[in-house]
Design an enzyme around this catalytic site. Structure first.
Site, PDB file in Angstrom:
ATOM      1  N   ASP A  47     -12.178  -4.617  -2.456  1.00 38.30           N
ATOM      2  CA  ASP A  47     -13.203  -5.682  -2.487  1.00 38.30           C
ATOM      3  C   ASP A  47     -14.509  -5.098  -1.979  1.00 38.30           C
ATOM      4  O   ASP A  47     -14.512  -4.053  -1.326  1.00 38.30           O
ATOM      5  CB  ASP A  47     -12.764  -6.858  -1.592  1.00 38.30           C
ATOM      6  CG  ASP A  47     -12.413  -6.396  -0.189  1.00 38.30           C
ATOM      7  OD1 ASP A  47     -11.261  -5.999   0.037  1.00 38.30           O
ATOM      8  OD2 ASP A  47     -13.303  -6.388   0.682  1.00 38.30           O
ATOM      9  N   GLU A  69       0.827  -1.212   0.000  1.00 37.81           N
ATOM     10  CA  GLU A  69       0.000   0.000   0.000  1.00 37.81           C
ATOM     11  C   GLU A  69       0.866   1.270   0.000  1.00 37.81           C
ATOM     12  O   GLU A  69       0.521   2.267  -0.633  1.00 37.81           O
ATOM     13  CB  GLU A  69      -0.909   0.017   1.239  1.00 37.81           C
ATOM     14  CG  GLU A  69      -1.928  -1.114   1.285  1.00 37.81           C
ATOM     15  CD  GLU A  69      -2.603  -1.265   2.649  1.00 37.81           C
ATOM     16  OE1 GLU A  69      -3.711  -1.801   2.692  1.00 37.81           O
ATOM     17  OE2 GLU A  69      -2.010  -0.865   3.686  1.00 37.81           O
TER      18      GLU A  69
HETATM   19  N1  ADE Z   1      -8.826  -4.013   3.601  1.00 38.31           N
HETATM   20  C1  ADE Z   1      -9.154  -4.271   2.323  1.00 38.31           C
HETATM   21  N2  ADE Z   1     -10.322  -4.944   2.240  1.00 38.31           N
HETATM   22  C2  ADE Z   1     -10.750  -5.116   3.522  1.00 38.31           C
HETATM   23  C3  ADE Z   1     -11.881  -5.730   4.100  1.00 38.31           C
HETATM   24  N3  ADE Z   1     -12.818  -6.320   3.369  1.00 38.31           N
HETATM   25  N4  ADE Z   1     -11.986  -5.716   5.442  1.00 38.31           N
HETATM   26  C4  ADE Z   1     -11.044  -5.130   6.197  1.00 38.31           C
HETATM   27  N5  ADE Z   1      -9.952  -4.527   5.712  1.00 38.31           N
HETATM   28  C5  ADE Z   1      -9.800  -4.519   4.375  1.00 38.31           C
END
Ligand code: ADE
Length: 256
Positions: free
Chosen positions: A212, A26
């Site tokens: 996501d 990141e």
């Molecule tokens: N970072 C990226 N996606 C995530 C998710 N679904 N839950 C927690 N942290 C995240």
């Protein structure tokens, strides 16, 4: 007696900015874009990697949490975030802390993979269940972020509520929580750092890129792994725009 300093100091000119990232994937794209250089470790017992540099009128200290030497994985989650937040405030005395990273987004709130969110309102904890009288607020977190609509515009980002927990996946109870509080970004660090900043009176903003979709049937881990590089690249583009905007001329916390 402990008093909580007033974090709402709109007249403070932002000269020193600390950027906190959990994962190297990141954070490294921004290190390269801003040509930050690696510094000695902040503490011999801690794994954080420290990079620093100057962009216009602002000096930048960027911390990445580093890896757990037992397994070689990046240190994610609220414990590492709290530690990084506190050591950064003590070492760098920042005028502003920005926690940047990735998050889960929500189709129900118009989120798409690759979207960038700047925090608004209060940061929350969604996975703390303490059914004892008087503990509800501590469990929920509800630590305020510094309003940053102009920074969001400079970054080309959306604004949204960020909620933090220590798991990548999501329970049905957490889905109900996200709907109740209109959460736009689910992460694993922001509220922990908002809490440290709140206690220390340091302005705080989170910037999160969606890897996501929490309210989508695909497991978060699969979408996360597929989209991590792309979302981190988009995050670094937005972060560079934001940091260059902050460094273009002296700006006050109240102008964010
Ligand atoms: N970072 C990226 N996606 C995530 C998710 N679904 N839950 C927690 N942290 C995240």
């Amino acid at each position: 007696m402990h008093t909580i300093p007033d974090p709402d100091s709109p007249q403070t000119t932002i000269e020193r900015i600390t950027l906190l990232y959990a994962m190297e994937a990141e954070g490294m794209p921004l290190v390269e874009r801003l040509k930050l250089t690696e510094q000695p470790a902040v503490d011999p017992n801690l794994t954080q990697r420290h990079f620093a540099g100057t962009v216009g009128t602002v000096s930048i200290d960027l911390l990445m949490n580093g890896v757990d030497p037992r397994c070689g994985t990046d240190r994610i989650g609220t414990d590492a975030a709290t530690l990084a937040g506190f050591i950064a405030i003590r070492k760098f005395a920042p005028d502003l802390v920005i926690n940047a990273g990735t998050c889960g987004g929500f189709q129900a709130r118009g989120g798409c993979v690759g979207d960038i969110y700047v925090s608004e309102g209060d940061c929350l904890f969604h996975d703390r269940h303490i059914a004892l009288p008087g503990f509800a607020l501590q469990a929920r977190g509800q630590w305020p972020v510094t309003p940053a609509k102009h920074l969001a515009a400079a970054m080309g980002a959306k604004s949204g509520i960020v909620s933090t927990g220590n798991s990548l996946d999501t329970t049905p109870e957490e889905l109900a929580f996200f709907a109740q509080y209109r959460v736009a970004a689910k992460d694993m660090e922001a509220c922990a750092i908002a809490q440290v900043c709140g206690q220390c009176g340091v302005p705080f903003v989170a910037v999160k890129a969606v890897t996501d979709l929490v309210d989508h049937p695909e497991p978060a881990s699969e979408a996360f792994l597929r989209n991590l590089r792309t979302a981190s690249a988009l995050l670094s583009e937005s972060m560079e725009r934001g940091i260059r905007w902050l460094g273009a001329h002296p700006r006050r916390v109240g102008d964010l």
